[in-house]
Scaffold this active site. Structure first.
Site, PDB file in Angstrom:
ATOM      1  N   ASP A   1       0.828  -1.212   0.000  1.00  0.00           N
ATOM      2  CA  ASP A   1       0.000   0.000   0.000  1.00  0.00           C
ATOM      3  C   ASP A   1       0.861   1.261   0.000  1.00  0.00           C
ATOM      4  O   ASP A   1       0.542   2.243   0.661  1.00  0.00           O
ATOM      5  CB  ASP A   1      -0.941   0.026   1.219  1.00  0.00           C
TER       6      ASP A   1
ATOM      7  N   GLU B   1     -11.766   0.044  -2.816  1.00  0.00           N
ATOM      8  CA  GLU B   1     -10.939   0.584  -1.730  1.00  0.00           C
ATOM      9  C   GLU B   1      -9.788   1.392  -2.332  1.00  0.00           C
ATOM     10  O   GLU B   1      -9.797   1.682  -3.526  1.00  0.00           O
ATOM     11  CB  GLU B   1     -10.393  -0.553  -0.861  1.00  0.00           C
TER      12      GLU B   1
ATOM     13  N   GLU C   1      22.191   1.211   5.320  1.00  0.00           N
ATOM     14  CA  GLU C   1      20.849   0.733   4.992  1.00  0.00           C
ATOM     15  C   GLU C   1      20.337   1.404   3.717  1.00  0.00           C
ATOM     16  O   GLU C   1      19.140   1.416   3.456  1.00  0.00           O
ATOM     17  CB  GLU C   1      19.904   0.952   6.183  1.00  0.00           C
TER      18      GLU C   1
ATOM     19  N   ASN D   1      18.147   5.549  13.050  1.00  0.00           N
ATOM     20  CA  ASN D   1      19.319   4.986  12.380  1.00  0.00           C
ATOM     21  C   ASN D   1      19.207   3.473  12.387  1.00  0.00           C
ATOM     22  O   ASN D   1      18.843   2.871  13.384  1.00  0.00           O
ATOM     23  CB  ASN D   1      20.596   5.423  13.092  1.00  0.00           C
ATOM     24  N   LEU D   2      19.523   2.867  11.254  1.00  0.00           N
ATOM     25  CA  LEU D   2      19.468   1.418  11.142  1.00  0.00           C
ATOM     26  C   LEU D   2      20.845   0.864  10.840  1.00  0.00           C
ATOM     27  O   LEU D   2      21.735   1.594  10.384  1.00  0.00           O
ATOM     28  CB  LEU D   2      18.491   0.982  10.044  1.00  0.00           C
TER      29      LEU D   2
END
Ligand SMILES: [Ca+2]
Ligand SMILES: [Ca+2]
Ligand SMILES: [Ca+2]
Length: 796
Positions: free
Chosen positions: A227, A424, A567, A593-594
């Site tokens: 989505d 939808e 990332e 932060n990843l």
């Protein structure tokens, strides 16, 4: 005797029934999800403590054997030797009652060896669970060559209703009715070492290649996202998605149960400024007990807009609380931090005009017009059970409503959108003064689908002159996108958005492409974000978009001479991402932060179209946290199997974040960059926070701004030359013209050298002057020359 035989038959029927499934599981486990290292439930599994906790299987009265310690160990200094076996089931056993639980999944490993020269060249062994009276299940197996240690491996789930009060594990050879007729074949001595049973925690890391290098779709391959709603801010597009990964629970075979959406209460966010390198910003905790909006249970189908409210730009993230309503949380930036400013749902059945004819008060789509007025479209469903053509083609189940100035309230009554075959996924946008309402068409409510409207399960659209429409069937203009099944095999629902970046319109949709690639074709409802260009006809109608893996062109090269979050990924295989403490070096202290984790030997990530410039890069630095000795990061250009141009040894203290570098030589121009990870097989190597490349320093120069002009003084031409010192050091400046030269020493930064040269001529042609500056820069004497043109002059 009869009783024993009967028991034995029951047992072997049960065992045979599971063997096929077991073998499939055991094979899949080697390529399936990596199992988390659980606690070994077996006591003295390595027999280093002699025979403690072990005894001979006594499930049948005929079973019997002798256990004795042996120094011929697979590991350590001791193993167990089994001799004098009476039955095929006669082997070492351990009591696991109270240690294993019904419904849980376990992984087993054990080492076995047999050496009888009169035995067959290869022999199968089993690890078997015995629950209560006569329930036996083979849970791990290996076929091993005589004289060699073999590895029994398997995963097994104890059935939910299984009593485990007498759960026991033992090692054995395959059952036969009369083993003593061929004891060398069926009752040979064997040794066992390193027995391990641990709870199996499936990894959600996607080890399959989900996006081939060069492809643009799906946008990401290390997690799912459905989505997708695009939001452009400061030249960067953010895509907010239903976090399907929360429902992804791959079993021992690597295939997940079906996505029910029920547990999804976070929204996942990615962003890009080039449409090929996507930054993972992690998950926004929207709903549930740990969510920003604790009053909501779910966060599906998000939509984002920003607006200056009370002098401050705020970011409004709308979400569906399953089908029951829609809410909004407020951020300080596109990636938070996030606040609840409302305390309850924004759209409910109490919202004026909202409920009549609507099943689902979900799928919020937000739009802000040029005058600052906000609008929300929402709703879906509408099957009234009549199976009528009217209900199928005109369920009138979606709405549009004005938002309050604060964007977290509604203003007035919701109005019906009568979009043909509506289902939808409403979305509103504006282009060239026209308003577009796009939506997902339904799959048929039992009535005949009107051929003048959209096909089922497609993205269709209406056009009108106002955000409020009126959105009548006459405003229907066609479809933007057929069902994803048209292009990708797996169909299902779809959900779209439209955004503009660098003057081009783009269309977001989703498809179960990553899901399909993980399983080799089957899908369980896990959706991935895709992009396509969106083009318009002269009358403003939309050209139909076709789904593909190619996606869109990268719109700018990536600048490597800065911190790049690790990332940030174009293509990858085998890694996962997780949020770590502290803010982002690239996106600011307030941004999440990843780090990249679950880095195994052979895993890799990459960046698309990195522009190293003409001077090139001299080095690359990784911020990493080593987890095992012997890891390294290899840098390759334009392909993951290309030659290694640099290797960063990851040899710092384990568990500590550190920056490690390698030199680069001659890496110039534009390349895809692949980071390939290497180290001991089976080890969790390291985590990566960020990258940075170092640029070749351009050679130092004396910075001067030089101008030259000719002019008349009386009947003579004079040539005026000016050189401004733009550098940081005092310079000696020599002005050279065809009519003489002049040297000025000690020209301070910001000051100028000037001379007006008398040409002693009444008329000159156009020409140029040369100005040389000499200064001491970085301890070295540097001379830089500049030319400046002057025009012809006639003073006669
Ligand atoms: Ca041992
Ligand atoms: Ca991995
Ligand atoms: Ca990072």
């Amino acid at each position: 005797m009869l009783k024993r035989v009967r028991k034995s038959v029951v047992r072997r029927v049960a065992a045979a029934a599971v063997t096929g499934a077991l073998l499939a599981t055991a094979v899949a486990a080697t390529t399936g999800p990596v199992q988390a290292a659980g606690q070994n439930i077996i006591v003295n599994g390595g027999f280093e403590d002699g025979l403690s906790s072990w005894f001979v299987n006594n499930g049948n009265s005929t079973d019997g054997a002798t256990l004795s310690p042996t120094t011929d160990a697979y590991a350590g200094s001791s193993a167990v030797l089994v001799t004098n076996r009476k039955t095929t089931g006669s082997g070492p056993m351990q009591d696991l009652s109270g240690k294993v639980q019904a419904g849980k999944t376990y992984a087993i490993t054990a080492r076995v060896k047999y050496e009888n020269p009169n035995s067959p060249a290869t022999k199968q062994f089993f690890a078997t669970m015995h629950y209560g009276g006569s329930t036996y299940t083979n849970v791990g197996t290996v076929t091993v060559a005589r004289g060699q240690w073999g590895l029994i491996q398997g995963t097994f789930t104890i059935p939910a209703g299984q009593s485990v009060t007498t759960a026991r594990l033992f090692l054995e050879t395959p059952w036969t009715s009369n083993p003593s007729s061929a004891p060398d074949t069926h009752l040979m001595d064997f040794k066992v070492d390193d027995v391990s049973v641990s709870e199996f925690t499936p990894s959600t890391t996607i080890e399959a290649l989900g996006k081939n290098p060069g492809e643009g779709n799906p946008l990401i391959s290390h997690k799912f996202g459905a989505d997708g709603n695009a939001f452009v801010h400061d030249g960067r597009v953010y895509i907010y998605m239903t976090n399907d990964t929360q429902e992804y629970k791959p079993g021992p075979t690597g295939v997940s149960s079906t996505n029910t959406y029920a547990s999804i209460n976070t929204i996942t966010v990615i962003s890009s400024d080039d449409l090929m390198n996507w930054v993972d910003h992690g998950e926004i905790p929207v709903a549930g007990p740990n969510g920003v909006a604790r009053y909501a249970n779910n966060s599906w189908a998000p939509a984002m807009e920003s607006k200056v409210v009370g002098g401050k730009e705020k970011f409004f993230l709308y979400f569906a609380n399953n089908g029951g309503g829609s809410g909004v949380i407020v951020g300080d930036s596109p990636v938070g931090p996030w606040h609840d400013e409302r305390g309850n749902l924004l759209i409910t059945s109490a919202t004026p005009g909202a409920s009549n004819g609507i099943n689902w008060l979900f799928d919020p789509g937000v739009f802000i017009d040029d005058d600052g007025q906000g609008y929300l479209v929402f709703g879906g469903g509408g099957d009234d059970g009549t199976r009528s053509a009217e209900n199928t083609n005109h369920p009138k189940s979606t709405r549009v409503i004005r938002l309050g100035d604060d964007m977290i309230s509604t203003n007035g009554s919701a109005e019906v959108i009568d979009a043909p075959l509506v289902f939808e996924a409403g979305h509103l946008f504006k282009r060239d003064g026209k308003y577009y309402y796009s939506y997902s068409s339904n799959f048929g409510f039992g009535g005949t689908v009107d051929p003048n409207g959209p096909p089922t399960g497609a993205i269709a659209y209406l056009m009108a002159d106002s955000p409020m429409g009126p959105w009548t069937p006459e405003t229907y203009k066609g479809i933007i996108f057929k069902n994803p099944g048209t292009y990708f095999g797996a169909g299902g629902n779809n959900h779209q958005s439209v955004f503009q970046l660098n003057g081009q319109y783009y269309f977001t949709y989703h498809a179960q492409t990553l899901n399909s690639r993980i399983t080799g074709g089957a899908t369980q409802g896990f959706r991935s974000p895709h992009l396509a260009k969106l083009d318009f006809n002269a009358d403003g109608t939309i050209k139909e978009v076709r789904g593909d893996y190619k996606g869109v062109e990268q719109i700018r090269n990536l600048d490597p001479y800065r911190v790049i979050e690790a990332e940030t990924i174009a293509w990858q295989q085998g890694i996962a991402t997780k949020k770590i403490d502290g803010g982002s070096e690239e996106f600011g202290a307030q941004a999440p932060n990843l780090a990249v984790y679950d880095v195994d030997n052979g895993d890799w990530t990459s960046l698309a179209k990195v522009d190293f410039g003409t001077a090139g890069a001299t080095g690359v630095t990784a911020k990493v946290r080593p987890l095992a000795a012997g890891g390294r990061i290899e840098v390759r250009l334009d392909g993951r199997n290309s030659p290694v141009v640099a290797t960063i040894p990851v040899d710092a203290p384990l568990g500590e974040w550190t920056r490690l570098s390698a030199k680069l030589d001659g890496v110039k121009g534009v390349h895809d960059v692949y980071f390939t990870y290497a180290g001991p097989e089976g080890a969790d190597l390291f985590e990566i926070d960020s990258w940075a490349f170092e640029a070749e320093q351009s050679s130092p120069e004396v910075k001067l701004t030089v101008t030259a002009s000719s002019r008349c003084i009386g009947s003579s031409v004079y040539l005026a030359v000016t050189a401004v010192n733009d550098g940081d050091a005092p310079a000696t400046v020599t002005l050279t013209t065809p009519y003489g030269s002049k040297t000025v020493t000690g020209v301070a930064p910001g000051k100028q050298a000037y001379q007006s040269f008398n040409t002693r001529a009444g008329q000159i042609g156009a020409g140029k002057v040369t100005v040389a500056g000499t200064a001491t820069i970085g301890g070295k004497q540097v001379t830089t020359s500049y030319d400046a043109a002057y025009t012809a002059a006639d003073c006669r």
